[in-house]
Design a protein around this motif. Structure first.
Motif, PDB file in Angstrom:
ATOM      1  N   GLN A  80       0.924  -1.054   0.005  1.00 23.48           N
ATOM      2  CA  GLN A  80       0.180  -0.069  -0.188  1.00 23.48           C
ATOM      3  C   GLN A  80       0.990   1.280  -0.060  1.00 23.48           C
ATOM      4  O   GLN A  80       0.724   2.237  -0.780  1.00 23.48           O
ATOM      5  N   THR A  81       2.021   1.072   0.808  1.00 24.52           N
ATOM      6  CA  THR A  81       2.622   2.382   0.873  1.00 24.52           C
ATOM      7  C   THR A  81       3.475   2.707  -0.400  1.00 24.52           C
ATOM      8  O   THR A  81       3.551   3.758  -0.805  1.00 24.52           O
ATOM      9  N   MET A  82       3.847   1.679  -1.209  1.00 21.69           N
ATOM     10  CA  MET A  82       4.545   1.744  -2.526  1.00 21.69           C
ATOM     11  C   MET A  82       3.400   2.646  -3.114  1.00 21.69           C
ATOM     12  O   MET A  82       4.005   3.722  -4.119  1.00 21.69           O
ATOM     13  N   ILE A  83       2.170   2.155  -3.268  1.00 25.68           N
ATOM     14  CA  ILE A  83       1.480   2.639  -4.323  1.00 25.68           C
ATOM     15  C   ILE A  83       1.152   3.977  -4.014  1.00 25.68           C
ATOM     16  O   ILE A  83       0.809   4.887  -4.570  1.00 25.68           O
ATOM     17  N   ALA A  84       0.719   4.354  -2.647  1.00 28.11           N
ATOM     18  CA  ALA A  84       0.226   5.611  -1.925  1.00 28.11           C
ATOM     19  C   ALA A  84       1.389   6.577  -2.295  1.00 28.11           C
ATOM     20  O   ALA A  84       1.015   8.059  -2.328  1.00 28.11           O
ATOM     21  N   THR A  85       2.569   6.277  -2.170  1.00 34.39           N
ATOM     22  CA  THR A  85       3.687   7.468  -2.149  1.00 34.39           C
ATOM     23  C   THR A  85       4.316   7.473  -3.612  1.00 34.39           C
ATOM     24  O   THR A  85       5.290   7.986  -3.791  1.00 34.39           O
ATOM     25  N   ASN A  86       3.566   6.529  -4.458  1.00 35.69           N
ATOM     26  CA  ASN A  86       4.021   6.569  -5.929  1.00 35.69           C
ATOM     27  C   ASN A  86       5.736   6.060  -5.971  1.00 35.69           C
ATOM     28  O   ASN A  86       6.414   6.871  -6.780  1.00 35.69           O
ATOM     29  N   GLN A  87       5.797   5.059  -5.313  1.00 36.11           N
ATOM     30  CA  GLN A  87       7.304   4.404  -5.328  1.00 36.11           C
ATOM     31  C   GLN A  87       7.234   3.050  -5.828  1.00 36.11           C
ATOM     32  O   GLN A  87       7.838   2.153  -5.486  1.00 36.11           O
ATOM     33  N   VAL A  88       6.373   2.771  -6.750  1.00 40.28           N
ATOM     34  CA  VAL A  88       6.284   1.563  -7.599  1.00 40.28           C
ATOM     35  C   VAL A  88       7.194   1.453  -8.700  1.00 40.28           C
ATOM     36  O   VAL A  88       7.241   1.932  -9.699  1.00 40.28           O
ATOM     37  N   THR A  89       8.680   0.805  -8.159  1.00 40.08           N
ATOM     38  CA  THR A  89       9.565   0.817  -9.006  1.00 40.08           C
ATOM     39  C   THR A  89      10.084  -0.798  -9.271  1.00 40.08           C
ATOM     40  O   THR A  89       9.779  -1.611  -8.384  1.00 40.08           O
ATOM     41  N   ASP A  90      11.102  -0.944 -10.074  1.00 41.95           N
ATOM     42  CA  ASP A  90      11.457  -2.383 -10.266  1.00 41.95           C
ATOM     43  C   ASP A  90      12.134  -3.051  -9.097  1.00 41.95           C
ATOM     44  O   ASP A  90      11.783  -4.163  -8.478  1.00 41.95           O
ATOM     45  N   ASP A  91      12.896  -2.007  -8.275  1.00 42.33           N
ATOM     46  CA  ASP A  91      13.794  -2.454  -7.137  1.00 42.33           C
ATOM     47  C   ASP A  91      12.653  -2.895  -6.061  1.00 42.33           C
ATOM     48  O   ASP A  91      12.900  -3.836  -5.296  1.00 42.33           O
ATOM     49  N   ALA A  92      11.529  -1.969  -5.815  1.00 32.63           N
ATOM     50  CA  ALA A  92      10.620  -2.404  -4.861  1.00 32.63           C
ATOM     51  C   ALA A  92       9.775  -3.434  -5.142  1.00 32.63           C
ATOM     52  O   ALA A  92       9.445  -4.322  -4.169  1.00 32.63           O
ATOM     53  N   LEU A  93       9.503  -3.713  -6.522  1.00 32.23           N
ATOM     54  CA  LEU A  93       8.867  -4.956  -6.871  1.00 32.23           C
ATOM     55  C   LEU A  93       9.573  -6.135  -6.319  1.00 32.23           C
ATOM     56  O   LEU A  93       9.107  -7.283  -6.118  1.00 32.23           O
ATOM     57  N   LYS A  94      11.047  -5.993  -6.825  1.00 29.00           N
ATOM     58  CA  LYS A  94      11.953  -7.167  -6.475  1.00 29.00           C
ATOM     59  C   LYS A  94      11.871  -7.613  -4.924  1.00 29.00           C
ATOM     60  O   LYS A  94      11.852  -8.830  -4.511  1.00 29.00           O
ATOM     61  N   PHE A 251       3.817  -3.540 -14.302  1.00 23.46           N
ATOM     62  CA  PHE A 251       3.108  -2.929 -13.456  1.00 23.46           C
ATOM     63  C   PHE A 251       3.640  -1.729 -13.115  1.00 23.46           C
ATOM     64  O   PHE A 251       2.944  -0.855 -12.736  1.00 23.46           O
ATOM     65  N   VAL A 252       4.920  -1.567 -13.220  1.00 19.28           N
ATOM     66  CA  VAL A 252       5.411  -0.044 -13.052  1.00 19.28           C
ATOM     67  C   VAL A 252       5.099   0.878 -14.018  1.00 19.28           C
ATOM     68  O   VAL A 252       4.579   2.142 -13.895  1.00 19.28           O
ATOM     69  N   ASP A 253       5.007   0.534 -15.351  1.00 25.14           N
ATOM     70  CA  ASP A 253       4.331   1.341 -16.315  1.00 25.14           C
ATOM     71  C   ASP A 253       2.645   1.890 -16.094  1.00 25.14           C
ATOM     72  O   ASP A 253       2.385   2.854 -16.212  1.00 25.14           O
ATOM     73  N   LEU A 254       2.222   0.575 -15.464  1.00 22.91           N
ATOM     74  CA  LEU A 254       0.593   0.881 -15.225  1.00 22.91           C
ATOM     75  C   LEU A 254       0.320   1.965 -14.264  1.00 22.91           C
ATOM     76  O   LEU A 254      -0.395   2.801 -14.259  1.00 22.91           O
ATOM     77  N   MET A 255       1.106   1.622 -13.227  1.00 19.04           N
ATOM     78  CA  MET A 255       0.914   2.677 -12.043  1.00 19.04           C
ATOM     79  C   MET A 255       1.353   4.125 -12.374  1.00 19.04           C
ATOM     80  O   MET A 255       0.722   5.120 -12.074  1.00 19.04           O
ATOM     81  N   ALA A 256       2.457   4.332 -13.144  1.00 15.45           N
ATOM     82  CA  ALA A 256       2.993   5.489 -13.805  1.00 15.45           C
ATOM     83  C   ALA A 256       1.802   6.100 -14.654  1.00 15.45           C
ATOM     84  O   ALA A 256       1.698   7.261 -14.631  1.00 15.45           O
ATOM     85  N   GLN A 257       0.949   5.331 -15.537  1.00 16.81           N
ATOM     86  CA  GLN A 257      -0.043   5.920 -16.066  1.00 16.81           C
ATOM     87  C   GLN A 257      -1.427   5.769 -15.580  1.00 16.81           C
ATOM     88  O   GLN A 257      -2.375   6.418 -15.971  1.00 16.81           O
TER      89      GLN A 257
END
Length: 286
Positions: A80-94, A251-257
């Motif tokens: 949730q924090t990743m999504i709410a703070t716009n921190q959905v990155t490749d490293d975070a998903l790893k 997922f990174v791109d969809l969240m960015a869009q």
């Protein structure tokens, strides 16, 4: 009970692209062999076996709820924090993937002794029935995922992903839909390697069960259930690395869009899963 299992599967499958083909999905897609009590779907149990399974089921679910579920809640908080703070990155998903892998391994390791005991107690007719169920499963998946022309496989894969995403994000915009189709195209003939690896694993499982009274049987089953990746075919290992990377990128791109409404819907859906977990009696009494 079934709702709980469904939510457990959801948590472990959600990390990449909301259920895309990934480590969690690959592990929990095959609940019939990872969680021993669901083997009853593959063969007829006698009364004694059913009673034994029911008792073990209670023990395993109690262990899972009291020892694993709190970690799932923390994991969902991080998601949730990743999504709410716009921190959905490749490293975070790893990082989220590695955490989910650890949870899967702990559960698989916990239930392995029960799986070993159950399998050692099967008679020859039950083993034959299990093998026929594997063969039926293989035919069904070949027909659905491999037999259609590649362009059809790609189209259907994209449509399935859009359907999943619509449930969690709401309707996708045109650019998001295009991104999903690009993702499906990038996976190419992944279905062939996935099914071939599944057949490869089932053959090894069947071969092990055929020697279920041998001294090395427990170690063999532990490898099959806990260290499944060590048995992957080289071709699938390569295909899976691509699959995982493509899922993270999607997922990174969809969240960015994504729109604020889509992110809010996603956060609300995750909050609902957290509430279902938190309401479990075993957590309330703990």
């Amino acid at each position: 009970m079934s709702r709980w299992i469904k939510h457990i599967a959801f948590v472990l499958m959600f990390t990449l692209a909301l259920g895309a083909c990934n480590r969690m999905g690959l592990a929990y897609r095959n609940l019939d062999v990872i969680i021993p009590w669901t083997l009853s779907d593959y063969l007829d149990m006698n009364g004694e076996q059913k009673s034994w399974l029911n008792e073990r089921l209670k023990e395993h679910l109690s262990w899972h709820c009291t020892t694993q579920m709190p970690g799932y809640l923390d994991w969902l908080d991080r998601l949730q924090t990743m999504i709410a703070t716009n921190q959905v990155t490749d490293d975070a998903l790893k990082a989220r993937t590695a955490e989910a892998e650890k949870a899967i391994a702990e559960t698989a390791r916990e239930i392995t002794p029960s799986a070993i005991e159950l399998l050692q107690g099967l008679d020859d007719n039950q083993v034959a029935e299990m093998n026929e169920a594997f063969a039926k499963d293989q035919r069904k998946r070949q027909e659905r995922y491999v037999k259609p022309p590649l362009d059809q496989q790609i189209k259907k894969r994209g449509e399935r992903m859009v359907k999943r995403l619509n449930e969690w994000l709401g309707p996708l915009g045109p650019s998001q839909q295009q991104r999903v189709m690009a993702w499906s195209n990038a996976l190419g003939d992944q279905n062939t390697e996935w099914i071939a690896n599944r057949v490869h694993w089932q053959k090894q499982f069947s071969a092990a069960v055929a020697q279920r009274q041998a001294p090395q049987f427990p170690q063999r089953i532990e490898t099959l259930l806990v260290n499944r990746e060590s048995l992957w075919t080289p071709a699938y290992r390569q295909a899976f690395a691509n699959t995982e990377a493509q899922a993270r990128a999607l997922f990174v791109d969809l969240m960015a869009q994504s729109t604020p409404q889509q992110r809010e819907r996603l956060l609300t859906k995750i909050e609902g899963v957290k509430k279902d977990f938190s309401d479990l009696k075993c957590l309330k009494s703990g």
